[in-house]
Design a protein around this motif. Structure first.
Motif, mmCIF file in Angstrom:
data_model
loop_
_atom_site.group_PDB
_atom_site.id
_atom_site.type_symbol
_atom_site.label_atom_id
_atom_site.label_comp_id
_atom_site.label_asym_id
_atom_site.label_seq_id
_atom_site.Cartn_x
_atom_site.Cartn_y
_atom_site.Cartn_z
ATOM 1 N N ASN A 28 30.970 -14.518 13.881
ATOM 2 C CA ASN A 28 29.946 -13.477 13.870
ATOM 3 C C ASN A 28 28.814 -13.864 12.919
ATOM 4 O O ASN A 28 28.928 -14.805 12.136
ATOM 5 C CB ASN A 28 30.538 -12.105 13.538
ATOM 6 N N LEU A 29 27.730 -13.118 12.997
ATOM 7 C CA LEU A 29 26.552 -13.420 12.204
ATOM 8 C C LEU A 29 26.838 -13.305 10.707
ATOM 9 O O LEU A 29 26.336 -14.109 9.917
ATOM 10 C CB LEU A 29 25.399 -12.488 12.605
ATOM 11 N N THR A 30 27.656 -12.362 10.300
ATOM 12 C CA THR A 30 27.998 -12.205 8.889
ATOM 13 C C THR A 30 28.652 -13.474 8.344
ATOM 14 O O THR A 30 28.333 -13.935 7.245
ATOM 15 C CB THR A 30 28.925 -10.992 8.686
ATOM 16 N N TYR A 31 29.553 -14.053 9.117
ATOM 17 C CA TYR A 31 30.219 -15.288 8.694
ATOM 18 C C TYR A 31 29.187 -16.396 8.498
ATOM 19 O O TYR A 31 29.208 -17.099 7.476
ATOM 20 C CB TYR A 31 31.260 -15.711 9.736
ATOM 21 N N ILE A 32 28.289 -16.562 9.459
ATOM 22 C CA ILE A 32 27.281 -17.620 9.397
ATOM 23 C C ILE A 32 26.357 -17.412 8.200
ATOM 24 O O ILE A 32 26.051 -18.355 7.461
ATOM 25 C CB ILE A 32 26.465 -17.680 10.706
#
Length: 80
Positions: A28-32
């Protein structure tokens, strides 16, 4: 470790690139974004520490000799 929310503006090209990376990695974007910020901090904290060490060496008058400078110059200009 506590977590905080941060909001900031991002241009659409960067958002699209981040979304593409996230999709490609099946994350997900949070991880990236967390990975990107971690890498940014690692690089800049390393750089600041190197600068601090260089200043401390200069203040202690610990300079490279002419031979050391010439050897490094030779190494860097003739690297494969």
């Amino acid at each position: 470790m506590s977590k905080d929310n941060v909001t900031f503006r991002l241009d659409s090209e960067k958002r699209a690139a981040l979304d593409a990376i996230a999709a490609g990695l099946d994350r997900n974007l949070t991880y990236i974004l967390n990975k990107a910020i971690s890498l940014y901090l690692e690089i800049h904290q390393w750089q600041l520490e190197e600068i601090r060490q260089g200043i401390a060496e200069a203040e202690a008058e610990e300079f490279a000799s002419n031979d050391e400078v010439e050897a490094m110059f030779e190494k860097l200009t003739h690297a494969n």
